[in-house]
Design an enzyme around this catalytic site. Structure first.
Site, mmCIF file in Angstrom:
data_model
loop_
_atom_site.group_PDB
_atom_site.id
_atom_site.type_symbol
_atom_site.label_atom_id
_atom_site.label_comp_id
_atom_site.label_asym_id
_atom_site.label_seq_id
_atom_site.Cartn_x
_atom_site.Cartn_y
_atom_site.Cartn_z
ATOM 1 N N LYS A 1 -2.808 6.010 -4.303
ATOM 2 C CA LYS A 1 -3.954 6.884 -4.004
ATOM 3 C C LYS A 1 -3.810 8.277 -4.623
ATOM 4 O O LYS A 1 -2.694 8.796 -4.741
ATOM 5 C CB LYS A 1 -4.099 7.039 -2.478
ATOM 6 C CG LYS A 1 -4.034 5.719 -1.720
ATOM 7 C CD LYS A 1 -4.250 5.867 -0.233
ATOM 8 C CE LYS A 1 -3.892 4.570 0.489
ATOM 9 N NZ LYS A 1 -2.482 4.479 0.907
ATOM 10 N N TYR B 1 2.916 9.742 -0.131
ATOM 11 C CA TYR B 1 3.991 9.143 0.669
ATOM 12 C C TYR B 1 5.384 9.394 0.066
ATOM 13 O O TYR B 1 6.391 9.215 0.758
ATOM 14 C CB TYR B 1 3.788 7.622 0.839
ATOM 15 C CG TYR B 1 2.482 7.199 1.476
ATOM 16 C CD1 TYR B 1 1.628 8.124 2.071
ATOM 17 C CD2 TYR B 1 2.089 5.869 1.486
ATOM 18 C CE1 TYR B 1 0.432 7.739 2.640
ATOM 19 C CE2 TYR B 1 0.884 5.473 2.057
ATOM 20 C CZ TYR B 1 0.057 6.417 2.623
ATOM 21 O OH TYR B 1 -1.136 6.024 3.187
ATOM 22 N N ASP C 1 0.845 -1.196 0.000
ATOM 23 C CA ASP C 1 0.000 0.000 0.000
ATOM 24 C C ASP C 1 0.882 1.248 0.000
ATOM 25 O O ASP C 1 1.651 1.476 0.927
ATOM 26 C CB ASP C 1 -0.875 0.009 1.262
ATOM 27 C CG ASP C 1 -1.825 1.198 1.274
ATOM 28 O OD1 ASP C 1 -2.888 1.091 0.637
ATOM 29 O OD2 ASP C 1 -1.493 2.226 1.892
ATOM 30 N N HIS D 1 -7.870 9.308 -1.813
ATOM 31 C CA HIS D 1 -7.238 9.281 -0.487
ATOM 32 C C HIS D 1 -8.135 9.874 0.602
ATOM 33 O O HIS D 1 -8.139 9.429 1.749
ATOM 34 C CB HIS D 1 -5.912 10.063 -0.563
ATOM 35 C CG HIS D 1 -4.879 9.595 0.415
ATOM 36 N ND1 HIS D 1 -3.536 9.569 0.113
ATOM 37 C CD2 HIS D 1 -4.963 9.166 1.692
ATOM 38 C CE1 HIS D 1 -2.859 9.126 1.175
ATOM 39 N NE2 HIS D 1 -3.706 8.891 2.131
HETATM 40 N N1 LIG Z 1 -5.644 6.070 3.619
HETATM 41 C C1 LIG Z 1 -5.166 6.778 4.627
HETATM 42 O O1 LIG Z 1 -5.558 7.924 4.874
HETATM 43 C C2 LIG Z 1 -4.114 6.169 5.498
HETATM 44 C C3 LIG Z 1 -3.766 6.770 6.704
HETATM 45 C C4 LIG Z 1 -2.802 6.171 7.506
HETATM 46 C C5 LIG Z 1 -2.223 4.974 7.071
HETATM 47 N N2 LIG Z 1 -2.542 4.410 5.883
HETATM 48 C C6 LIG Z 1 -1.905 3.161 5.383
HETATM 49 O O2 LIG Z 1 -1.958 2.167 6.415
HETATM 50 C C7 LIG Z 1 -0.638 1.773 6.758
HETATM 51 C C8 LIG Z 1 -0.551 1.411 8.238
HETATM 52 O O3 LIG Z 1 -0.905 2.488 9.054
HETATM 53 P P1 LIG Z 1 0.165 3.405 9.853
HETATM 54 O O4 LIG Z 1 1.471 3.377 9.156
HETATM 55 O O5 LIG Z 1 -0.502 4.707 10.051
HETATM 56 O O6 LIG Z 1 0.252 2.751 11.284
HETATM 57 P P2 LIG Z 1 0.412 1.298 11.932
HETATM 58 O O7 LIG Z 1 0.611 0.261 10.901
HETATM 59 O O8 LIG Z 1 -0.716 1.178 12.876
HETATM 60 O O9 LIG Z 1 1.720 1.475 12.814
HETATM 61 C C9 LIG Z 1 2.984 1.721 12.259
HETATM 62 C C10 LIG Z 1 3.930 2.065 13.402
HETATM 63 O O10 LIG Z 1 4.065 0.956 14.284
HETATM 64 C C11 LIG Z 1 5.418 0.513 14.326
HETATM 65 N N3 LIG Z 1 5.380 -0.958 14.330
HETATM 66 C C12 LIG Z 1 5.145 -1.768 13.273
HETATM 67 N N4 LIG Z 1 5.124 -3.054 13.646
HETATM 68 C C13 LIG Z 1 5.363 -3.069 14.966
HETATM 69 C C14 LIG Z 1 5.472 -4.098 15.926
HETATM 70 N N5 LIG Z 1 5.321 -5.373 15.583
HETATM 71 N N6 LIG Z 1 5.743 -3.757 17.212
HETATM 72 C C15 LIG Z 1 5.901 -2.465 17.569
HETATM 73 N N7 LIG Z 1 5.805 -1.427 16.715
HETATM 74 C C16 LIG Z 1 5.523 -1.734 15.409
HETATM 75 C C17 LIG Z 1 6.083 1.100 13.107
HETATM 76 O O11 LIG Z 1 7.442 1.374 13.319
HETATM 77 P P3 LIG Z 1 8.635 0.647 12.469
HETATM 78 O O12 LIG Z 1 8.431 1.013 11.047
HETATM 79 O O13 LIG Z 1 9.860 1.223 13.059
HETATM 80 O O14 LIG Z 1 8.492 -0.823 12.739
HETATM 81 C C18 LIG Z 1 5.320 2.405 12.923
HETATM 82 O O15 LIG Z 1 5.831 3.390 13.770
HETATM 83 C C19 LIG Z 1 0.191 3.006 6.371
HETATM 84 O O16 LIG Z 1 1.566 2.732 6.324
HETATM 85 C C20 LIG Z 1 -0.436 3.361 5.060
HETATM 86 O O17 LIG Z 1 0.007 2.495 4.045
HETATM 87 C C21 LIG Z 1 -3.510 4.985 5.096
#
Ligand SMILES: NC(=O)c1ccc[n+]([C@@H]2O[C@H](COP(=O)([O-])OP(=O)(O)OC[C@H]3O[C@@H](n4cnc5c(N)ncnc54)[C@H](OP(=O)(O)O)[C@@H]3O)[C@@H](O)[C@H]2O)c1
Length: 277
Positions: free
Chosen positions: A81, A56, A51, A114
């Protein structure tokens, strides 16, 4: 609920296209080596959905890692997106082309709006319909759409979005939205499933994780999968990319699923579309 969930399990979207239920998020994955290494590591570990988004700034790296993996293109599902400043029919078509070129792909699997930008989103959706019709993407969908945004879209178009990607975790259990999507054959895809790390030290989550000999992150990911949503945890760290994928050999009991449901505290760690007109 899908009976046996595996890393390569796919859901059939409303236009027949199959999408992996599990993938890698790349928001805040820095462009360059960091994203290339993360995507390559994920693909080697069995992830088949990546994704990304124009916003990004790492589409080039995602495309490069996909090519470097040697995995056939058709076995990998790429989502990108349309960014907020690119809304409108012509601008959306041009923005898609920029993304496609940056990715270096002949087609994108899933193209999402998005954010439901007021006043322009209906026109942008027409552009996505054109892209779908022309075979430039295999499926189109939306992100951060609440029920009223979806209702508006459904009233103005005969193309039902294949996917709605929204923030979703036990701490933000948007049950009504999930049920709305299910009723309209829109696949919900959960972003920020790990609450961006904010709740990983919650004692009640830690207690449950230890019962299963799993990490808090693995419990959160597994909860989403057992609620039949797609999920895209982000990590740029090799160990955590592997940890997040190790969620297919255990099952959370129905009682613990309900206990996790009750963690809901309307916690949003990203932006908040519930106030978007
Ligand atoms: N459509 C939208 O508006 C939107 C908004 C937000 C996100 N997204 C998508 O959804 C994806 C996921 O959401 P997100 O990036 O916001 O947050 P998330 O996946 O909930 O959390 C990511 C964070 O958690 C850490 N992490 C990952 N695995 C871990 C584990 N096993 N233990 C402890 N910490 C861990 C990561 O750090 P490290 O990288 O250092 O491991 C990072 O800081 C995004 O990357 C993006 O592709 C879309």
């Amino acid at each position: 609920m899908i009976k046996e969930i595996r890393i390569d399990t796919k859901v059939r979207l409303n236009n027949g296209v199959e999408m992996p239920i599990f993938g890698l998020g790349t928001f805040q994955s820095r462009s360059g080596k960091e994203t290339r290494a993360a995507v390559l590591c994920a693909l080697e570990a069995g992830y088949r959905l990546i994704d990304t988004a124009a916003m990004y700034g790492n589409e080039e790296d995602v495309g490069e890692a996909v090519r470097k993996s040697g995995i056939p293109r058709e076995d990998i599902f790429i989502t990108t997106k349309l960014w907020n400043s690119d809304h409108g029919y012509d601008k959306a078509l041009a923005a898609f082309e920029t993304s496609r070129k940056k990715l270096g792909l002949s087609y994108v699997d899933l193209y999402l709006i998005h954010w439901p930008v007021e006043g322009l989103r209906t026109e942008s959706w027409r552009a996505l319909e054109t892209l779908l019709r022309d075979g430039k993407c295999r499926a189109i969908g939306v992100s951060n759409y609440m029920t009223w945004h979806l209702e508006e879209l459904l009233n103005n178009s005969s193309t039902i979005p294949a996917v709605n990607q929204v923030e979703f975790s036990p701490y933000l259990y948007q049950k009504e939205l999930l049920e709305f999507c299910r009723a309209h054959d829109i696949q919900l895809e959960a972003y920020s499933p790990l609450t961006k790390g904010h709740m990983l030290r919650d004692p009640k989550l830690i207690a449950m994780a230890s019962e299963y000999s799993k990490s808090p992150a693995q419990i959160l990911i597994r909860w989403v999968l057992q609620r039949a949503m797609a999920v895209i945890p982000k990590s740029s760290n090799r160990e955590r990319i592997l940890e997040n994928a190790d969620v297919f050999a255990f099952t959370i009991s129905p009682e613990d699923m309900e206990a996790l449901d009750s963690f809901d505290e309307d916690l949003r760690t990203s932006w908040d579309p519930s106030t978007a007109p």
